[in-house]
Design a protein around this motif. Sequence first.
Motif, PDB file in Angstrom:
ATOM      1  N   VAL A  27      -7.838  14.328  -1.819  1.00  0.00           N
ATOM      2  CA  VAL A  27      -8.696  15.182  -0.993  1.00  0.00           C
ATOM      3  C   VAL A  27      -9.372  16.195  -1.910  1.00  0.00           C
ATOM      4  CG1 VAL A  27      -6.882  16.868  -0.458  1.00  0.00           C
ATOM      5  CG2 VAL A  27      -8.768  16.534   1.144  1.00  0.00           C
ATOM      6  N   SER A  28     -10.597  16.563  -1.604  1.00  0.00           N
ATOM      7  CA  SER A  28     -11.334  17.432  -2.511  1.00  0.00           C
ATOM      8  C   SER A  28     -10.949  18.892  -2.341  1.00  0.00           C
ATOM      9  CB  SER A  28     -12.841  17.255  -2.307  1.00  0.00           C
ATOM     10  OG  SER A  28     -13.180  17.472  -0.958  1.00  0.00           O
ATOM     11  N   GLY A  29     -10.535  19.303  -1.158  1.00  0.00           N
ATOM     12  CA  GLY A  29     -10.181  20.688  -0.900  1.00  0.00           C
ATOM     13  C   GLY A  29      -8.680  20.871  -0.790  1.00  0.00           C
ATOM     14  N   ASN A  30      -8.272  21.780   0.081  1.00  0.00           N
ATOM     15  CA  ASN A  30      -6.845  22.019   0.291  1.00  0.00           C
ATOM     16  C   ASN A  30      -6.237  20.921   1.160  1.00  0.00           C
ATOM     17  OD1 ASN A  30      -6.969  24.476  -1.094  1.00  0.00           O
ATOM     18  ND2 ASN A  30      -7.541  25.581   0.770  1.00  0.00           N
ATOM     19  N   PRO A  31      -5.159  20.303   0.707  1.00  0.00           N
ATOM     20  CA  PRO A  31      -4.577  19.229   1.526  1.00  0.00           C
ATOM     21  C   PRO A  31      -3.733  19.764   2.669  1.00  0.00           C
ATOM     22  CG  PRO A  31      -3.323  19.504  -0.484  1.00  0.00           C
ATOM     23  CD  PRO A  31      -4.464  20.469  -0.574  1.00  0.00           C
ATOM     24  N   TYR A  32      -4.046  19.289   3.848  1.00  0.00           N
ATOM     25  CA  TYR A  32      -3.164  19.447   5.000  1.00  0.00           C
ATOM     26  C   TYR A  32      -2.563  18.057   5.241  1.00  0.00           C
ATOM     27  CZ  TYR A  32      -5.232  23.992   6.354  1.00  0.00           C
ATOM     28  OH  TYR A  32      -5.659  25.299   6.397  1.00  0.00           O
ATOM     29  N   LEU A  33      -1.243  17.978   5.214  1.00  0.00           N
ATOM     30  CA  LEU A  33      -0.578  16.680   5.221  1.00  0.00           C
ATOM     31  C   LEU A  33       0.334  16.530   6.429  1.00  0.00           C
ATOM     32  CD1 LEU A  33       0.112  16.929   1.447  1.00  0.00           C
ATOM     33  CD2 LEU A  33      -1.190  15.040   2.474  1.00  0.00           C
ATOM     34  N   ARG A  42       3.851   2.324  21.787  1.00  0.00           N
ATOM     35  CA  ARG A  42       3.722   3.760  22.055  1.00  0.00           C
ATOM     36  C   ARG A  42       2.640   4.349  21.163  1.00  0.00           C
ATOM     37  NH1 ARG A  42       8.678   5.819  23.874  1.00  0.00           N
ATOM     38  NH2 ARG A  42       7.596   7.806  24.135  1.00  0.00           N
ATOM     39  N   GLY A  43       2.174   5.538  21.541  1.00  0.00           N
ATOM     40  CA  GLY A  43       1.246   6.262  20.679  1.00  0.00           C
ATOM     41  C   GLY A  43       1.993   6.873  19.513  1.00  0.00           C
ATOM     42  N   LEU A  44       1.260   7.580  18.681  1.00  0.00           N
ATOM     43  CA  LEU A  44       1.868   8.215  17.515  1.00  0.00           C
ATOM     44  C   LEU A  44       2.512   9.541  17.905  1.00  0.00           C
ATOM     45  CD1 LEU A  44      -0.174   6.199  16.196  1.00  0.00           C
ATOM     46  CD2 LEU A  44      -0.331   7.832  14.318  1.00  0.00           C
ATOM     47  N   GLN A  45       3.692   9.781  17.343  1.00  0.00           N
ATOM     48  CA  GLN A  45       4.383  11.043  17.590  1.00  0.00           C
ATOM     49  C   GLN A  45       4.433  11.850  16.298  1.00  0.00           C
ATOM     50  OE1 GLN A  45       8.253  10.556  19.389  1.00  0.00           O
ATOM     51  NE2 GLN A  45       7.594   8.767  20.537  1.00  0.00           N
ATOM     52  N   PHE A  46       4.155  13.125  16.407  1.00  0.00           N
ATOM     53  CA  PHE A  46       4.167  14.036  15.267  1.00  0.00           C
ATOM     54  C   PHE A  46       5.585  14.231  14.753  1.00  0.00           C
ATOM     55  CE2 PHE A  46       2.892  17.612  12.765  1.00  0.00           C
ATOM     56  CZ  PHE A  46       3.892  18.563  12.901  1.00  0.00           C
ATOM     57  N   LEU A  47       5.759  14.148  13.428  1.00  0.00           N
ATOM     58  CA  LEU A  47       7.062  14.394  12.802  1.00  0.00           C
ATOM     59  C   LEU A  47       7.097  15.731  12.081  1.00  0.00           C
ATOM     60  CD1 LEU A  47       8.297  11.115  11.059  1.00  0.00           C
ATOM     61  CD2 LEU A  47       9.362  12.333  12.975  1.00  0.00           C
ATOM     62  N   LEU A  48       6.117  15.931  11.197  1.00  0.00           N
ATOM     63  CA  LEU A  48       6.100  17.171  10.422  1.00  0.00           C
ATOM     64  C   LEU A  48       4.748  17.329   9.747  1.00  0.00           C
ATOM     65  CD1 LEU A  48       6.367  16.005   7.316  1.00  0.00           C
ATOM     66  CD2 LEU A  48       8.786  15.959   7.860  1.00  0.00           C
ATOM     67  N   LYS A  49       4.532  18.534   9.231  1.00  0.00           N
ATOM     68  CA  LYS A  49       3.263  18.830   8.562  1.00  0.00           C
ATOM     69  C   LYS A  49       3.494  19.777   7.397  1.00  0.00           C
ATOM     70  CE  LYS A  49       2.068  22.838  11.413  1.00  0.00           C
ATOM     71  NZ  LYS A  49       3.296  22.865  12.219  1.00  0.00           N
ATOM     72  N   TYR A  50       2.574  19.718   6.435  1.00  0.00           N
ATOM     73  CA  TYR A  50       2.482  20.715   5.375  1.00  0.00           C
ATOM     74  C   TYR A  50       1.088  21.317   5.436  1.00  0.00           C
ATOM     75  CZ  TYR A  50       1.805  22.948   0.919  1.00  0.00           C
ATOM     76  OH  TYR A  50       1.511  23.878  -0.041  1.00  0.00           O
ATOM     77  N   ILE A  51       1.051  22.643   5.584  1.00  0.00           N
ATOM     78  CA  ILE A  51      -0.213  23.372   5.551  1.00  0.00           C
ATOM     79  C   ILE A  51      -0.232  24.287   4.329  1.00  0.00           C
ATOM     80  CG2 ILE A  51      -1.770  24.914   6.805  1.00  0.00           C
ATOM     81  CD1 ILE A  51      -1.395  22.233   8.160  1.00  0.00           C
ATOM     82  N   THR A  52       0.801  25.079   4.201  1.00  0.00           N
ATOM     83  CA  THR A  52       0.947  25.981   3.078  1.00  0.00           C
ATOM     84  C   THR A  52       2.402  26.423   3.030  1.00  0.00           C
ATOM     85  OG1 THR A  52       0.078  27.997   2.032  1.00  0.00           O
ATOM     86  CG2 THR A  52       0.431  28.068   4.409  1.00  0.00           C
ATOM     87  N   GLY A  53       2.794  27.102   1.943  1.00  0.00           N
ATOM     88  CA  GLY A  53       4.147  27.625   1.898  1.00  0.00           C
ATOM     89  C   GLY A  53       5.087  26.730   1.126  1.00  0.00           C
TER      90      GLY A  53
END
Lengths: 115, 115
Positions: A27-33, A42-53
């Motif tokens: 990614v060219s900018g800040n990665p949000y993962l 079933r649809g997709l279920q959210f597990l976790l994210k990385y934004i910052t920290g």
Amino acid sequence: AQSVAQPEDQVNVAEGNPLTVKCTYSVSGNPYLFWYVQYPNRGLQFLLKYITGDNLVKGSYGFEAEFNKSQTSFHLKKPSALVSDSALYFCAVRDGSSGYSTLTFGKGTMLLVSP
Amino acid sequence: GAGVSQSPSNKVTEKGKDVELRCDPISGHTALYWYRQRLGQGLEFLIYFQGNSAPDKSGLPSDRFSAERTGESVSTLTIQRTQQEDSAVYLCASSFLPGGTYGYTFGSGTRLTVV
């Protein structure tokens, strides 16, 4: 442009053993993962994210992921796998520097946990 | 509503017919996204609606595909003159923040089969 690679189509692990599902991103900018899980029909279920920290992120169902900027990786891990963890796992990235970018998903990794 | 609702859950259509898929996002979510998931493949971005802004249509694969959204409510994805390669699961997602800063909430999808 942004992209995600999940190099393994399938990961096999025995119940009780640790598991790792690999993900690398570009990614060219800040990665949000993100990690999502999809159970059959079933649809997709959210597990976790990385934004910052903290680079180690803890999520649902005992899963965690480690953000590694130098290796541009965001591998999903769990210390002890359960048969019920068997599912399709997707890694996703968006450019956090852009307010209107959308998530780009990897092709998915099928996790099979044997009893 | 409590979640993202998609209808129908399954649709079988004959080649050449038009189909309309519906998505009802979470109330208050300003952003709405459509993705396509072909068998054994990852998620393919189709279109993104953000409030009253012009939608990002960059992922629509051909001019047979179109989508509309009324304000910040229901969206419909229309596929005209369906082809067998259109067979896939069509997933809708919504988010409170533009671009899904903290991730998306997905519906269960519409499985489209073109025969």
